[in-house]
Scaffold this motif. Structure first.
Motif, short mmCIF file in Angstrom:
data_model
loop_
_atom_site.label_atom_id
_atom_site.label_comp_id
_atom_site.label_asym_id
_atom_site.label_seq_id
_atom_site.Cartn_x
_atom_site.Cartn_y
_atom_site.Cartn_z
N THR A 97 0.83 -1.20 0.00
CA THR A 97 0.00 0.00 0.00
C THR A 97 0.87 1.25 0.00
O THR A 97 1.84 1.34 0.75
CB THR A 97 -0.91 0.02 1.24
N SER A 98 0.49 2.20 -0.84
CA SER A 98 1.15 3.50 -0.84
C SER A 98 0.15 4.55 -0.40
O SER A 98 -1.07 4.36 -0.50
CB SER A 98 1.68 3.85 -2.23
N ALA A 99 0.65 5.69 0.04
CA ALA A 99 -0.24 6.78 0.46
C ALA A 99 -1.11 7.24 -0.70
O ALA A 99 -2.33 7.38 -0.57
CB ALA A 99 0.58 7.95 1.02
N LEU A 100 -0.51 7.45 -1.86
CA LEU A 100 -1.29 7.91 -3.01
C LEU A 100 -2.29 6.85 -3.46
O LEU A 100 -3.39 7.17 -3.91
CB LEU A 100 -0.36 8.31 -4.16
N GLY A 101 -1.93 5.59 -3.30
CA GLY A 101 -2.85 4.51 -3.61
C GLY A 101 -4.11 4.55 -2.75
O GLY A 101 -5.21 4.26 -3.23
N LEU A 102 -3.96 4.94 -1.48
CA LEU A 102 -5.13 5.07 -0.61
C LEU A 102 -6.09 6.13 -1.13
O LEU A 102 -7.31 5.92 -1.14
CB LEU A 102 -4.70 5.43 0.82
N LEU A 103 -5.56 7.26 -1.56
CA LEU A 103 -6.42 8.32 -2.07
C LEU A 103 -7.08 7.89 -3.37
O LEU A 103 -8.27 8.15 -3.59
CB LEU A 103 -5.63 9.61 -2.25
N ASN A 104 -6.33 7.21 -4.22
CA ASN A 104 -6.91 6.70 -5.46
C ASN A 104 -8.05 5.72 -5.17
O ASN A 104 -9.09 5.75 -5.82
CB ASN A 104 -5.81 6.02 -6.29
N ASP B 268 -2.67 15.59 -9.58
CA ASP B 268 -3.73 14.99 -10.39
C ASP B 268 -4.70 14.18 -9.54
O ASP B 268 -5.91 14.30 -9.67
CB ASP B 268 -3.15 14.04 -11.46
N VAL B 269 -4.15 13.34 -8.67
CA VAL B 269 -5.00 12.46 -7.85
C VAL B 269 -5.78 13.28 -6.83
O VAL B 269 -6.97 13.05 -6.62
CB VAL B 269 -4.16 11.34 -7.18
N VAL B 270 -5.14 14.27 -6.21
CA VAL B 270 -5.85 15.13 -5.26
C VAL B 270 -6.97 15.89 -5.97
O VAL B 270 -8.09 15.98 -5.46
CB VAL B 270 -4.88 16.09 -4.53
N ALA B 271 -6.70 16.42 -7.15
CA ALA B 271 -7.74 17.16 -7.90
C ALA B 271 -8.89 16.22 -8.28
O ALA B 271 -10.06 16.61 -8.18
CB ALA B 271 -7.13 17.79 -9.14
N ARG B 272 -8.57 15.01 -8.70
CA ARG B 272 -9.62 14.05 -9.05
C ARG B 272 -10.43 13.67 -7.81
O ARG B 272 -11.66 13.55 -7.89
CB ARG B 272 -9.00 12.82 -9.71
N TYR B 273 -9.77 13.54 -6.66
CA TYR B 273 -10.49 13.24 -5.41
C TYR B 273 -11.45 14.39 -5.08
O TYR B 273 -12.62 14.16 -4.80
CB TYR B 273 -9.49 13.02 -4.27
N ARG B 274 -10.95 15.61 -5.13
CA ARG B 274 -11.81 16.76 -4.80
C ARG B 274 -12.97 16.89 -5.78
O ARG B 274 -14.10 17.22 -5.38
CB ARG B 274 -10.97 18.04 -4.75
N ALA B 275 -12.74 16.63 -7.06
CA ALA B 275 -13.82 16.69 -8.05
C ALA B 275 -14.86 15.60 -7.78
O ALA B 275 -16.07 15.84 -7.91
CB ALA B 275 -13.25 16.56 -9.46
N THR B 276 -14.40 14.42 -7.40
CA THR B 276 -15.31 13.32 -7.08
C THR B 276 -16.14 13.66 -5.85
O THR B 276 -17.35 13.43 -5.82
CB THR B 276 -14.53 12.01 -6.87
N VAL B 277 -15.51 14.24 -4.83
CA VAL B 277 -16.23 14.66 -3.63
C VAL B 277 -17.28 15.71 -3.99
O VAL B 277 -18.42 15.66 -3.51
CB VAL B 277 -15.24 15.18 -2.56
N ASP B 278 -16.94 16.65 -4.84
CA ASP B 278 -17.91 17.67 -5.26
C ASP B 278 -19.11 17.03 -5.95
O ASP B 278 -20.26 17.40 -5.68
CB ASP B 278 -17.25 18.70 -6.19
N ARG B 279 -18.84 16.07 -6.84
CA ARG B 279 -19.95 15.38 -7.53
C ARG B 279 -20.80 14.60 -6.53
O ARG B 279 -22.03 14.62 -6.61
CB ARG B 279 -19.40 14.46 -8.61
N ALA B 280 -20.16 13.93 -5.59
CA ALA B 280 -20.89 13.17 -4.57
C ALA B 280 -21.74 14.10 -3.71
O ALA B 280 -22.89 13.79 -3.39
CB ALA B 280 -19.93 12.36 -3.71
#
Length: 163
Positions: A55-62, A94-106
């Motif tokens: 497990t990597s930190a970035l993998g957790l966010l992904n 990229d991953v942080v931005a995708r996470y934030r965009a997904t949270v906004d959609r949710a």
């Protein structure tokens, strides 16, 4: 690996007393906490596994992007293990931005859900939708669990601690 320590703790939210505001307040707090965990995170260490599980930190966010998508947006996940591996070309930003965009959609979906006992909107779902209450509780548990993992992984990478 440990090069120093920086502590930046933020206390849990003080929300209104109705159930929906409390649940959403805690979920948003955890979402912000895990996204903040990546401020100043160095490549390639943040994507490099530092524990035997791989497990990597970035993998957790992904992975959390996939869980948010599956839980609130009805997207189907066929390989949950693969969600723990960000694409090699994806930067931390990229991953942080995708996470934030997904949270906004949710959150837009949740904004339309006034009754916690009602099922989530079922776009794309093949099985019955869970209740809004269940989905919020599940995401609090899932995000909290992985935020704790990210805390440990980030500390192992560069000594950074705190929420």
């Amino acid at each position: 690996m440990f090069t120093g320590s920086r502590r930046d703790d933020t206390p849990p939210p003080r929300t209104a007393n109705n159930e929906a505001d409390v649940l959403r307040g805690f979920l948003d707090y955890l979402r912000a906490s895990i996204a903040k965990k990546f401020d100043g995170a160095a490549e390639p260490q943040v994507r490099t596994p530092v524990v035997p599980s791989g497990t990597s930190a970035l993998g957790l966010l992904n992975h959390l992007i996939a869980v948010e998508n599956a839980t609130f947006l009805g997207e189907k996940v066929t390989d949950w293990q693969a969600t723990f591996r960000p694409a090699p070309q994806d930067s931390v930003a990229d991953v942080v931005a995708r996470y934030r965009a997904t949270v906004d959609r949710a959150n837009k979906v949740l904004d339309e859900c006034a009754d916690l006992g009602a099922p989530l909107p079922g776009q794309g779902r093949s099985e019955p939708s869970p209740s809004v209450r269940w989905a919020l509780t599940h995401m609090i548990e899932e995000t909290g669990r992985h935020a704790g993992h990210a805390d440990i992984l980030r500390e192992l990478i560069d000594g950074t601690t705190g929420r």
